[in-house]
Design an enzyme around this catalytic site. Structure first.
Site, mmCIF file in Angstrom:
data_model
loop_
_atom_site.group_PDB
_atom_site.id
_atom_site.type_symbol
_atom_site.label_atom_id
_atom_site.label_comp_id
_atom_site.label_asym_id
_atom_site.label_seq_id
_atom_site.Cartn_x
_atom_site.Cartn_y
_atom_site.Cartn_z
ATOM 1 N N THR A 1 32.158 10.628 -18.227
ATOM 2 C CA THR A 1 30.976 9.908 -18.702
ATOM 3 C C THR A 1 29.963 10.876 -19.319
ATOM 4 O OG1 THR A 1 31.339 8.240 -17.009
ATOM 5 C CG2 THR A 1 29.130 8.321 -17.981
ATOM 6 N N GLN B 1 41.910 9.275 -20.585
ATOM 7 C CA GLN B 1 43.176 8.747 -20.069
ATOM 8 C C GLN B 1 44.389 9.448 -20.654
ATOM 9 O OE1 GLN B 1 43.594 6.840 -17.549
ATOM 10 N NE2 GLN B 1 41.522 6.065 -17.248
ATOM 11 N N SER C 1 38.355 14.166 -18.149
ATOM 12 C CA SER C 1 37.852 14.069 -16.780
ATOM 13 C C SER C 1 38.925 14.530 -15.796
ATOM 14 C CB SER C 1 37.483 12.609 -16.503
ATOM 15 O OG SER C 1 37.145 12.444 -15.153
ATOM 16 N N THR D 1 23.963 24.682 -12.734
ATOM 17 C CA THR D 1 24.984 25.511 -12.090
ATOM 18 C C THR D 1 26.309 24.752 -12.047
ATOM 19 O OG1 THR D 1 23.271 26.538 -10.751
ATOM 20 C CG2 THR D 1 25.535 26.781 -9.951
ATOM 21 N N CYS E 1 34.843 -8.289 -10.957
ATOM 22 C CA CYS E 1 34.408 -9.401 -10.112
ATOM 23 C C CYS E 1 32.961 -9.187 -9.700
ATOM 24 C CB CYS E 1 35.291 -9.454 -8.888
ATOM 25 S SG CYS E 1 35.202 -11.029 -8.097
HETATM 26 N N1 PLP Z 1 36.515 7.167 -20.399
HETATM 27 C C1 PLP Z 1 37.623 6.525 -19.971
HETATM 28 C C2 PLP Z 1 38.630 6.036 -20.973
HETATM 29 C C3 PLP Z 1 37.828 6.303 -18.613
HETATM 30 O O1 PLP Z 1 38.911 5.649 -18.195
HETATM 31 C C4 PLP Z 1 36.855 6.794 -17.695
HETATM 32 C C5 PLP Z 1 36.997 6.525 -16.259
HETATM 33 O O2 PLP Z 1 37.569 5.533 -15.841
HETATM 34 C C6 PLP Z 1 35.744 7.476 -18.188
HETATM 35 C C7 PLP Z 1 35.601 7.643 -19.548
HETATM 36 C C8 PLP Z 1 34.684 8.019 -17.274
HETATM 37 O O3 PLP Z 1 35.136 9.185 -16.614
HETATM 38 P P1 PLP Z 1 34.407 9.701 -15.292
HETATM 39 O O4 PLP Z 1 34.838 8.801 -14.173
HETATM 40 O O5 PLP Z 1 34.905 11.104 -15.101
HETATM 41 O O6 PLP Z 1 32.950 9.668 -15.555
#
Ligand code: PLP
Length: 397
Positions: A78, A185, A205, A243, A332
């Protein structure tokens, strides 16, 4: 000693992946004794922490075919998406327009909303077709002189559909527009090559490929007009203040090393065989089942399945009781079920969205486990459909 034993039918790897033994071992000293601050190079603890970061950086760079110079550590997918997109507009205030696809993760969608709210940056959302593929002509037509960035994900988290990034990059290059890809992904599941792909920014991620939550990377092409949005003590060569989360980054490095090996040996891509086997016997044994994006290139581990006449949110609870852990194609809320924007964008009807389950496999899955899974699904779906029929009949009486 860490006992690596994910539940046999944990089929939610796109949500998060279990931690392997080698990752647990690698991270252990950085929790128990190696507490140094990588910016404090005047003591041995700091030096060792800084070395560990560089070691991890090399492994992540190798996993995505980038140079270590490209790699900026962040707190996860994110933040990477936010910093990647936000940083381009920060560096080029004359650019007022962003282009994204309709199937982006909220990490990108909400960054676009934030940019609109704080600096009136307009976003054009490019639709996808029934197969989840973006309309490249519309993408090309949407580019304006003030377009600052195109952000298109590498592979979708819900359907596994792989988007045509090389084509997107070719269109963007002709018009001199940089490209960001949310590859959260794809990394660890496909052989992602940052350098060859020609994108300017890439987000990943750690917890999606065997690392810990709270670590990620923003890969930045050298020379790109981009400015940090998380400022502070000058860490990461001034590209991300704060950090670094040393234990989580060490874990990410080891997870990257292990995944690269699994990709290089073909183990990861071999999951396609298991996925197809699962889909074939599922369609054969359960009536009225449809695989979303079956005709499109997809991640080797992801299957998005519409099981007509069911409600996925309820089905997944029945499945969880039997040890099967999956996700639904809907969220949900306390009073209603909200269909997924990804499935809606593909023109899938609300009842079909609501009956969608996502299965995302990991390497621990065996053929026997797939057969066991389909047995459980057959029984659960039959039970659900019978119960619903009875309820409907009772209501009609
Ligand atoms: N982008 C995609 C396609 C994701 O599937 C996800 C998490 O599900 C994220 C971004 C966000 O990653 P993070 O959980 O490391 O913030």
């Amino acid at each position: 000693m860490h006992d690596y034993s994910p539940p046999e039918l944990y089929l939610d790897h796109n949500s998060t992946s279990p931690i392997t033994d080698s990752v647990a071992q690698a991270v252990k000293p950085f929790i128990l004794s190696e507490f140094g601050n990588p910016s404090s190079k005047n003591n041995v603890f700091g030096v060792r922490a800084a070395d560990a970061l560089e070691h991890a950086r090399a492994h992540v760079a190798a996993l995505i075919g980038a140079s270590t110079e490209n790699i900026v550590f962040t707190s996860g997918g994110t933040e990477s998406c936010f910093a990647g997109i936000g940083g381009v507009f920060r560096a080029s205030p004359e650019k007022r327009h962003l282009i994204i696809s309709a199937v982006e993760h909220p990490a990108v969608l909400e960054t676009a909303e934030y940019l609109a709210a704080v600096s009136d940056i307009e976003t054009t959302i490019i639709p996808v077709d029934r197969n989840g593929e973006i309309d490249l002509e519309q993408l090309s037509a949407a580019i304006r002189p003030d377009t600052g960035l195109i952000s298109v994900m590498y592979a979708n988290n819900e359907t596994g559909i792989i988007l045509p990034l090389p084509e997107v990059v070719a269109i963007a290059r002709k018009r001199n527009v940089p490209v960001h890809t949310d590859a959260v992904q794809a990394v660890g599941k496909l052989p992602v090559r940052f350098g060859e792909l020609g994108v300017d920014l890439l987000s990943l991620s750690a917890h999606k490929f065997g690392g810990l939550k709270g670590a990620g990377v923003l890969a930045i092409r050298e020379g790109l007009r981009w400015e940090a949005v998380v400022k502070g003590g000058g860490q990461e060569r001034g590209r991300r203040g704060g950090t670094e989360a040393v234990p989580a980054i060490v874990a990410m490095g080891e997870a990257a090393r292990a995944r690269k090996h699994q990709l290089d040996t073909g183990a990861m891509l071999a999951l396609v065989g298991l996925r197809d086997f699962f889909e074939d016997i599922l369609v054969e044994r359960i009536p009225d089942v449809c695989i979303t994006g079956a005709k499109s290139p997809r991640l080797p581990n992801t299957s998005s399945v519409r099981i007509h006449g069911t409600v996925a949110q309820e089905l997944l609870q029945l499945l969880a009781v039997r040890g099967v852990i999956v996700s639904a194609g809907s969220a949900c809320h306390t009073t209603n079920v909200k269909p997924s924007h990804v499935l809606r964008a593909m023109g899938i009807s609300t009842p079909d969205c609501i009956s969608t389950l996502r299965f995302s496999f990991g390497l621990e899955l065996s053929r026997e486990a797939v057969m066991h899974l389909v047995d459980i699904l057959c029984e659960t779906v039959a039970y659900f459909r019978a119960e619903t029929k009875e309820l409907l009949q009772a209501n009609l009486r």
